[in-house]
Design a protein around this motif. Structure first.
Motif: not given
Length: 972
Positions: A872-883
């Protein structure tokens, strides 16, 4: 409020020892008093006398007659039977420091406010907590209590407080006394303390004082007009005195001096144990403290009296409205509430505006729709709503009456296929797996239930149903059409992968989105269909087609959701579609989030053969024979779950898989080191080992605070060991635990307006546009309101897009269930970091709770993640729901399968344990954690199954309503 352990008669009699701190001041008029109907029955009223108090502590009346029988116990040394008697328990009510300082300064009406608050809570105690045992269960009687009032603490600083000694004697109303049962007081002592602070705030306000709420979530208050410096002075002085006493005790000095006298010596800066502090010396100590803070008794009195002359305007809602708001929040998650919990929530909504008596009246008949169910065997009083009772009863009746299911498949052909499938795949199916397949394909009832213990393959078995449909039914012109639904996005993905069919979360299904609702009548004339995860599924019409609504994680299903699912099934049936509702779950899974306990109720119907029922019990994912036997023991249903858990713990201890450590810091260090040790080992899976992959390890904990600490320490250790780079820091959004007070928010929090659910299941806007986001810019603790700044795009008069900003105040008690608070925090990420996703995103293919490993990341926060076998590719500017996910909470670990797992569950001031188990295990429930808490031994314990805190009790409203017939109370 604090409660002492049970005191023996000699200890309680110490209240009247001249060297005992408790008696000090009782010579003052009104400093002691008898309380309770039981005391009046004994002829006790007014000040407490020494001889009568000592007699009652021995279990005797004033004439020396025994009124409470002693307890027979065996002496540890001699082995002989001896008589012992518990005199009673000390309940202590302490005023806030500012209130105590005002009383020390001689401010009028402060003592009266404290007394009134204590008496109000004592009245509540007598009505709801003065328990005694009978052969029929717990009853409530008349209290015998002695109230002792004091103005100073043992540190000789201002501390207005009352000791209420609840004597071990409850009056039954017919002239008989029995031993009281104080367990409920111990259990609810925090709640009772909350009620005292609620009542004190109200009493002070009624007397013209202004009260400042410092912490709305706990109703911590202070009196306005008392300088913070005064509070700080006496608080720091108290700490210095306690430190001096601790030094003397550590040095072994004054060992013969009573403990209370040591504090007097420290306060007087004296080393003479024979010297007793006088009232005049106490006054001088207080005056000196006031002077050091630049004020005096007289000045404090004048300032507070001046403030009392000013009119204060207050508008408070009716008590019934307060209880209604408390009820709305609680019944989002619970079908049945006990009185203490409901009162707690009502106090937080009220914020000192209502008396305890007013709130009790609102609960007992003053709030529309609230219904009393009765008491259980431990004296707890339970309530629900009439709506919930009716809804649960209606759901069960609909399930019972759901029409028979005439399947297009025949049992013999399914059984033949199962034999063929086993031979072809080289796999032996368990009896439970076969029953599950037959139940869905050929069961004769319209509602079916599959219960599967952890690791029994209840979800993956459904792939056989789909294969049977593809290979046998469809070529013959028949169709078994399954519609997959699941409670969480993570489980929806697993169900989709297992069956090869799209799956939808129940929340998406209910929200009224056209891409996630059944469309049974379409204006363009298309046949009935359902759109699941953007895939259109036509519902073929004709006698050779059947539809099954398959619901995974049914243990999380609430009564309201169940009603809407039954509505859909009925609507399909009305369109001449053969339909079956198949519920799949684990009765040992964690408690559902929504109100109701449908799974257990439907299981009872299954055991009565009123619905089709299959139970998978054979564990397939446990490879260690010894641990497999322990897991089987934990799943036994022929005895209490607590017995299963104790036996499992003993078995693990015999395997030397439990490490005990009494130091909480060392316990955490041991858990971190064990995690690092195991995570560096090569995987035991052949394919992963061949690729050089290390073990999949997960550390499960019980609190978010522990999770954050463990994640930080493990990541720091990995960076120090050069396993990963320090990485770059990025802002992420973390979910915030939301309550009904402003204490659940911080300035700068993001508030997502998720809307409110209508009766037909649709989500509509509330407070702002649906899915709007605002910033928290203000918190008003006294009014319990949250100020939110919202920005939105609109058109001006020239039809140009402009951004408007608006600021609105929202009652904190009305925000839960309609909004979601998020808090921005910083997290560093680098290649090799283990992460968890915290929000569903269908566009990205991401589910809340999915675990993964970062494979690539650039400076802008674009990352490639191996998310449970998918890239999966994620962009922390668009999807910030991580820990980070080295450690996760119990809820986030639901359903995860790893090679090695650890449960870290410390409880302060207790023995702490680290239990280690090496096995690939389905992380499902925390049964052993609950056992550790119950046995006063805790720590980091490898996950296994849930210890169900309900102890086999019913948790639905209907269960309590039925059981109330045997309770000591009747339904309203």
């Amino acid at each position: 409020m604090s409660v002492s352990p049970g005191m023996a008669a000699g200890q309680a009699g110490g209240y009247f020892s001249r060297e005992d701190y408790y008696l000090r001041g009782t010579e003052t008029e009104g400093a002691s008093h008898w309380y309770g109907r039981g005391a009046k029955a004994l002829g006790l009223d007014g000040p407490v006398g020494e001889e009568e108090f000592r007699a009652l502590c021995r279990g005797e009346d004033l004439q020396g007659n025994r009124i409470v029988a002693p307890k027979l116990s065996r002496d540890r040394e001699s082995g002989l039977l001896i008589e012992t008697h518990r005199a009673g328990n000390d309940c202590t009510f302490s005023a806030p420091k500012s209130v105590s300082i005002a009383y020390a300064a001689g401010v009028d009406q402060v003592r009266e406010a404290h007394d009134a608050a204590v008496l109000s809570v004592l009245s509540h105690l007598e009505e709801h907590y003065c328990h005694y045992r009978t052969p029929e269960g717990i009853m409530c009687g008349g209290m015998v209590a002695a109230k002792f009032d004091h103005a100073t603490s043992r540190n000789v600083d201002p501390q207005l407080h009352s000791h209420v000694f609840v004597v071990n004697a409850a009056h039954t109303g017919d002239g008989i006394f029995r031993a009281n049962e104080p367990r409920a007081i111990f259990r609810d002592q925090k709640s009772l303390g909350l009620l005292y602070r609620q009542e004190l705030a109200r009493e002070l306000c009624q007397r013209g004082f202004e009260v400042e709420v410092r912490d709305r979530a706990q109703m911590f208050i202070e009196l306005k007009g008392i300088a913070p410096g005064l509070v700080e002075h006496f608080s720091s002085r108290r700490q210095a005195i306690e430190e001096q006493v601790e030094r003397w005790m550590a040095e072994g000095r004054f060992t013969e001096v009573p403990h209370a006298r040591l504090y007097e010596m420290a306060a007087l800066e004296s080393r003479d144990p024979k010297r007793s502090i006088t009232k005049e010396e106490v006054t001088r100590i207080f005056e000196r403290g006031f002077e050091e803070c630049g004020t005096s008794f007289l000045q404090v009195r004048r300032e507070l009296e001046r403030g009392r002359e000013l009119p204060i305007s207050r508008t408070a809602p009716d008590a019934s409205r307060v209880v209604e708001l408390a009820l709305r929040d609680l019944t989002e998650r619970e079908a049945v509430l006990d009185r203490a919990r409901l009162l707690d929530q009502a106090v937080l909504v009220s914020g000192g505006e209502h008396s305890v008596a007013e709130l009790n009246l609102a609960i007992d008949g003053g709030t529309p729709g609230l219904q009393r169910l009765g008491r259980d065997g431990r004296g707890r009083e339970f309530y629900t709503t009439r709506q919930m009772l009716e809804l649960e009863a209606r759901n069960l009746e609909r399930i019972r009456e759901f029409p028979a299911f005439e399947s297009v498949a025949r049992a013999p052909e399914v059984e033949a296929y199962l034999e063929l499938w086993q031979e072809r795949e080289g796999v032996r199916l368990t009896a439970g797996q076969k029953a599950e397949v037959l139940l869905e394909l050929t069961g004769s009832r319209g509602v079916a239930l599959t219960i599967g213990d952890p690791g029994t393959a209840k979800t993956s078995t459904l792939a056989i149903v789909e294969r049977f449909n593809d290979e046998i039914l469809r070529p013959d012109g028949r169709e078994h059409l399954s519609v997959n639904l699941s409670y969480t996005g993570k489980a929806a993905l697993e169900l989709s992968l297992a069956t090869g069919r799209p799956t939808l979360t129940l929340d998406s299904f209910e929200n009224g989105d056209p891409a996630s609702k059944f469309a049974l009548e379409r204006a363009n004339g298309e046949p009935p269909m359902v759109v699941v995860a953007d895939e259109k599924i036509l519902i073929p019409e004709g006698r050779e087609t059947q539809v099954v609504l398959r619901v995974d994680e049914a243990g999380f299903l609430g009564a309201r959701q169940a009603e809407r699912l039954l509505d859909v099934a009925e609507e399909l049936r009305q369109k001449d579609v053969r339909v079956k509702l198949h519920l799949i779950g684990d009765s040992k899974q964690m408690q559902g989030i929504q109100a109701g306990d449908l799974l257990r109720q439907v299981r009872e119907l299954g055991l009565k053969e009123e619905v089709d029922y299959a139970h998978l019990t054979e564990i397939l994912r446990q490879r260690d024979p010894g641990l497999l036997e322990i897991a089987r023991g934990l799943n036994r249903e022929d005895r209490e779950l607590g017995v299963n858990a104790r036996e499992a713990l003993h078995s693990l201890e015999r395997r030397q898989e439990v490490v005990v450590n009494s130091d909480p810091v060392e316990l955490r260090r041991a858990a971190v080191e064990h995690y690092l040790e195991e995570s560096r080992k090569l995987s035991r899976g052949p394919e992963r080992a061949a690729a050089g992959e290390t073990q999949q390890v997960l550390l499960v904990t019980t609190t978010n605070e522990a999770r954050r600490d463990l994640n930080r320490e493990i990541r720091q250790a990995r960076v120090a060991g050069r396993e990963i780079e320090a990485g770059r820091s990025f802002p992420v959004l973390m979910p915030v635990r939301q309550g009904i007070t402003v204490e659940g928010y911080q300035l700068g929090d993001t508030l997502h307006f998720s809307g409110e659910r209508t009766e037909d299941g649709r989500t509509v806007a509330w407070g702002a546009r649906l899915h709007a986001e605002g910033k928290v810019v203000g918190l008003d603790r006294e009014r319990n309101q949250v100020r939110v700044e919202l920005s939105f795009e609109t058109l001006d008069r020239q039809r140009r897009k402009v951004v408007r900003e608006v600021t609105k105040d929202f009652p904190a008690a009305e925000l839960p269930g309609r909004t979601t608070p998020l808090r921005e925090e910083e997290r560093s990420f680098s290649v090799g970091d283990r992460i968890v996703t915290l929000k569903n995103d269908r566009g990205l293919g991401v589910q809340n709770g999915s675990l993964g490993v970062v494979r690539e990341i650039d400076d802008a926060g674009r990352m490639r993640v191996d998310l449970e076998g998918r890239e999966v590719k994620l962009d922390l500017k668009r999807y910030r729901h991580l820990d980070h996910a080295y450690a996760v909470t119990i809820h986030k670990s639901q359903g995860a399968t790893v090679e090695h797992s650890i449960l870290y569950a410390p409880v302060s001031h207790e023995l702490q344990r680290v239990e280690r188990r090496r096995h690939p295990c389905p992380l499902h429930d925390p049964r052993l954690h609950q056992l550790h808490r119950g046995s006063r031994a805790v720590g980091a314990v490898r996950r296994r199954q849930e210890f169900d805190a309900r102890q086999s009790e019913g948790t639905g409203a209907g269960d309590h309503a039925r059981a109330a017939k045997g309770y000591h109370g009747t339904a309203a």
